[in-house]
Design an enzyme around this catalytic site. Structure first.
Site, PDB file in Angstrom:
ATOM      1  N   ARG A 167      13.179  19.580  36.030  1.00 34.91           N
ATOM      2  CA  ARG A 167      13.823  18.850  37.138  1.00 34.91           C
ATOM      3  C   ARG A 167      14.068  19.882  38.231  1.00 34.91           C
ATOM      4  O   ARG A 167      14.837  20.829  38.021  1.00 34.91           O
ATOM      5  CB  ARG A 167      15.124  18.201  36.671  1.00 34.91           C
ATOM      6  CG  ARG A 167      15.976  17.704  37.822  1.00 34.91           C
ATOM      7  CD  ARG A 167      17.086  16.788  37.370  1.00 34.91           C
ATOM      8  NE  ARG A 167      16.578  15.476  37.055  1.00 34.91           N
ATOM      9  CZ  ARG A 167      17.323  14.368  36.948  1.00 34.91           C
ATOM     10  NH1 ARG A 167      18.629  14.438  37.132  1.00 34.91           N
ATOM     11  NH2 ARG A 167      16.780  13.204  36.664  1.00 34.91           N
TER      12      ARG A 167
ATOM     13  N   HIS B  76       9.659  10.728  40.852  1.00 39.75           N
ATOM     14  CA  HIS B  76      10.398  10.596  39.584  1.00 39.75           C
ATOM     15  C   HIS B  76       9.575   9.669  38.672  1.00 39.75           C
ATOM     16  O   HIS B  76       9.974   8.547  38.372  1.00 39.75           O
ATOM     17  CB  HIS B  76      11.783  10.006  39.880  1.00 39.75           C
ATOM     18  CG  HIS B  76      12.780  10.205  38.780  1.00 39.75           C
ATOM     19  ND1 HIS B  76      12.514  10.921  37.628  1.00 39.75           N
ATOM     20  CD2 HIS B  76      14.085   9.792  38.657  1.00 39.75           C
ATOM     21  CE1 HIS B  76      13.576  10.924  36.855  1.00 39.75           C
ATOM     22  NE2 HIS B  76      14.546  10.246  37.455  1.00 39.75           N
TER      23      HIS B  76
ATOM     24  N   GLN C 123      10.990   7.830  35.501  1.00 41.36           N
ATOM     25  CA  GLN C 123      11.835   6.688  35.843  1.00 41.36           C
ATOM     26  C   GLN C 123      10.976   5.453  36.112  1.00 41.36           C
ATOM     27  O   GLN C 123      11.245   4.359  35.611  1.00 41.36           O
ATOM     28  CB  GLN C 123      12.671   7.030  37.090  1.00 41.36           C
ATOM     29  CG  GLN C 123      13.608   5.934  37.511  1.00 41.36           C
ATOM     30  CD  GLN C 123      14.723   5.706  36.511  1.00 41.36           C
ATOM     31  OE1 GLN C 123      15.417   6.633  36.136  1.00 41.36           O
ATOM     32  NE2 GLN C 123      14.906   4.480  36.066  1.00 41.36           N
TER      33      GLN C 123
ATOM     34  N   ASP D  41      18.473   2.544  45.075  1.00 41.47           N
ATOM     35  CA  ASP D  41      18.870   3.861  44.562  1.00 41.47           C
ATOM     36  C   ASP D  41      19.934   4.408  45.505  1.00 41.47           C
ATOM     37  O   ASP D  41      20.153   3.852  46.598  1.00 41.47           O
ATOM     38  CB  ASP D  41      17.631   4.780  44.504  1.00 41.47           C
ATOM     39  CG  ASP D  41      17.945   6.162  43.932  1.00 41.47           C
ATOM     40  OD1 ASP D  41      18.979   6.316  43.256  1.00 41.47           O
ATOM     41  OD2 ASP D  41      17.142   7.098  44.156  1.00 41.47           O
TER      42      ASP D  41
ATOM     43  N   CYS E  66      18.054   3.061  39.218  1.00 41.54           N
ATOM     44  CA  CYS E  66      17.766   4.152  38.273  1.00 41.54           C
ATOM     45  C   CYS E  66      19.025   4.819  37.750  1.00 41.54           C
ATOM     46  O   CYS E  66      18.994   5.452  36.705  1.00 41.54           O
ATOM     47  CB  CYS E  66      16.853   5.182  38.929  1.00 41.54           C
ATOM     48  SG  CYS E  66      17.599   5.942  40.380  1.00 41.54           S
TER      49      CYS E  66
ATOM     50  N   ARG F  25      14.055   4.805  29.328  1.00 39.45           N
ATOM     51  CA  ARG F  25      13.640   6.184  29.609  1.00 39.45           C
ATOM     52  C   ARG F  25      13.221   6.865  28.305  1.00 39.45           C
ATOM     53  O   ARG F  25      12.235   7.591  28.240  1.00 39.45           O
ATOM     54  CB  ARG F  25      14.794   6.964  30.253  1.00 39.45           C
ATOM     55  CG  ARG F  25      15.208   6.486  31.639  1.00 39.45           C
ATOM     56  CD  ARG F  25      14.150   6.786  32.663  1.00 39.45           C
ATOM     57  NE  ARG F  25      13.820   8.203  32.719  1.00 39.45           N
ATOM     58  CZ  ARG F  25      14.505   9.126  33.415  1.00 39.45           C
ATOM     59  NH1 ARG F  25      15.522   8.751  34.164  1.00 39.45           N
ATOM     60  NH2 ARG F  25      14.152  10.400  33.397  1.00 39.45           N
TER      61      ARG F  25
HETATM   62  N1   CP Z   1      17.951   8.150  36.536  1.00 43.94           N
HETATM   63  C1   CP Z   1      18.089   9.447  36.221  1.00 43.94           C
HETATM   64  O1   CP Z   1      17.150  10.248  36.285  1.00 43.94           O
HETATM   65  O2   CP Z   1      19.342   9.782  35.814  1.00 43.94           O
HETATM   66  P1   CP Z   1      19.899  11.247  35.591  1.00 43.94           P
HETATM   67  O3   CP Z   1      19.961  11.936  36.941  1.00 43.94           O
HETATM   68  O4   CP Z   1      21.255  11.066  34.983  1.00 43.94           O
HETATM   69  O5   CP Z   1      18.976  11.995  34.686  1.00 43.94           O
HETATM   70  N1  NVA Z   2      17.108   9.752  44.266  1.00 40.81           N
HETATM   71  C1  NVA Z   2      18.054  10.272  43.296  1.00 40.81           C
HETATM   72  C2  NVA Z   2      17.637   9.872  41.925  1.00 40.81           C
HETATM   73  C3  NVA Z   2      18.585  10.300  40.846  1.00 40.81           C
HETATM   74  C4  NVA Z   2      18.093   9.943  39.475  1.00 40.81           C
HETATM   75  C5  NVA Z   2      18.158  11.776  43.431  1.00 40.81           C
HETATM   76  O1  NVA Z   2      17.142  12.445  43.623  1.00 40.81           O
HETATM   77  O2  NVA Z   2      19.283  12.287  43.359  1.00 40.81           O
END
Ligand code: CP
Ligand code: NVA
Length: 308
Positions: A101, A128, A131, A223, A263, A291
């Site tokens: 990440r 992502h 997701q 989101d 998400c 997930r």
């Molecule tokens: N939706 C998602 O990726 O959640 P987290 O940021 O908690 O991993």
């Molecule tokens: N768009 C959000 C998604 C979190 C799962 C972010 O990048 O923070």
């Protein structure tokens, strides 16, 4: 040669269909693939916080018999303590896969370039994909199909939105995206989505009217308006996104069997009203659960993938 799961753009419609069917199988038979990762370790590099992604990957790796090594933001300090290329070349000597990440999508490309093990995108500034795969599994469960349905994505044209463009175009689902001016999704994702849609029958459209997007839609998706790393822009964003909340009034325009998706993490009272997100049409915790199944499918797919 290894295969990565960095971006859905790199997967054919047939591969996406295979992933979805594998995820369904895994969900219905949790022992499917157990021991699959036996003797394998997966490094999990996280530059940002996470609940769902971290826990579902660690659990999924455990259920497949493998060993997950969580590396918190300060553990290896990607891009700060040593070059990303050196991290990749080091990890590749120890582990069998890298889940990452990252802030910059380029770091995933770099990790992939310098490692010989599969790299999985656990969220970047660009996309992502894990997701989106879980989301599509959720839609399929609810409607018994995905092709021909319409999703309305209302809010920020961000990483989650980009991956929804990719997946909808691969499975033949229409996607209407409504954002304020200046917050549109990546033009490259839209272009590729439109191109793929010519083959699958999916239509991708970008607009500013939340009402036009929501009208008759089977799925209402939103989101956060402030993604991780954008905290300094909070005040401006909250103002710019006024009028883009998914609430009962907007939802009344959707198909009467519509489902609400997010998400997570969510901000009640901002991108979505409490009555909608906590209401009977919300499927947010199915999405979260999926997930786990989708990512187990991704791992099984990557370790059995044979290049043609
Ligand atoms: N939706 C998602 O990726 O959640 P987290 O940021 O908690 O991993
Ligand atoms: N768009 C959000 C998604 C979190 C799962 C972010 O990048 O923070």
């Amino acid at each position: 040669m290894k295969k990565d799961f960095i971006c859905l753009k790199d997967f054919t419609p047939a591969e996406v269909a295979n992933l979805l069917s594998l995820a369904k199988q895994v969900k219905h038979n949790p022992r499917h693939g157990c021991d699959f990762l036996k003797g394998r370790s997966i490094a999990m590099i996280f530059q940002k916080p996470s609940n769902r992604t971290r826990v579902s990957f660690e659990t999924g790796i455990f259920q497949l018999g493998g060993n997950a090594i969580y590396l918190a933001p300060d553990d290896i300090s990607l891009g700060k303590r040593e070059p990303t290329a050196d991290i990749a070349r080091t990890l590749t000597r120890f582990v069998d896969g890298i889940v990452a990440r990252v802030f910059s999508h380029q770091d995933l490309i770099e990790l992939s370039k310098y490692s010989t093990v599969p790299v999985i995108n656990a969220l970047s500034d660009e996309s992502h994909p894990c997701q989106a795969l879980a989301d599509m599994l959720t839609v399929q469960e609810r409607f018994g199909k995905v092709s021909g349905l319409t999703m309305a994505y209302i809010g920020d044209g961000n990483n989650v939105c980009n991956s929804l463009i990719s997946i909808c175009s691969k499975v033949g689902m229409h996607l209407r995206i409504a954002t304020p001016k200046g917050y549109e999704p990546s033009p490259e994702f839209v272009r590729l989505g439109e191109e793929c849609g010519k083959k699958t029958g999916s239509k991708i459209s970008v607009m500013t009217s939340a009402e036009d997007a929501a009208r008759g839609a089977h799925v209402l998706y939103t989101d956060t308006w402030v993604s991780m790393g954008q905290e300094e822009e909070t005040a401006r964003r909250l103002k710019d996104f006024e009028g883009y909340q998914i609430n009962a009034k907007l939802a009344s325009l959707a198909d009467k069997e519509y489902i609400f998706m997010h998400c997570l993490p969510a901000h009640r009272g901002q991108e979505v009203s409490t009555d909608v997100i906590d209401g009977p049409r919300s499927v947010i915790f199915d999405e979260a659960e999926n997930r786990l199944h989708a990512q187990k499918a991704v791992m099984i797919f990557l370790y059995t993938f044979k290049h043609q």
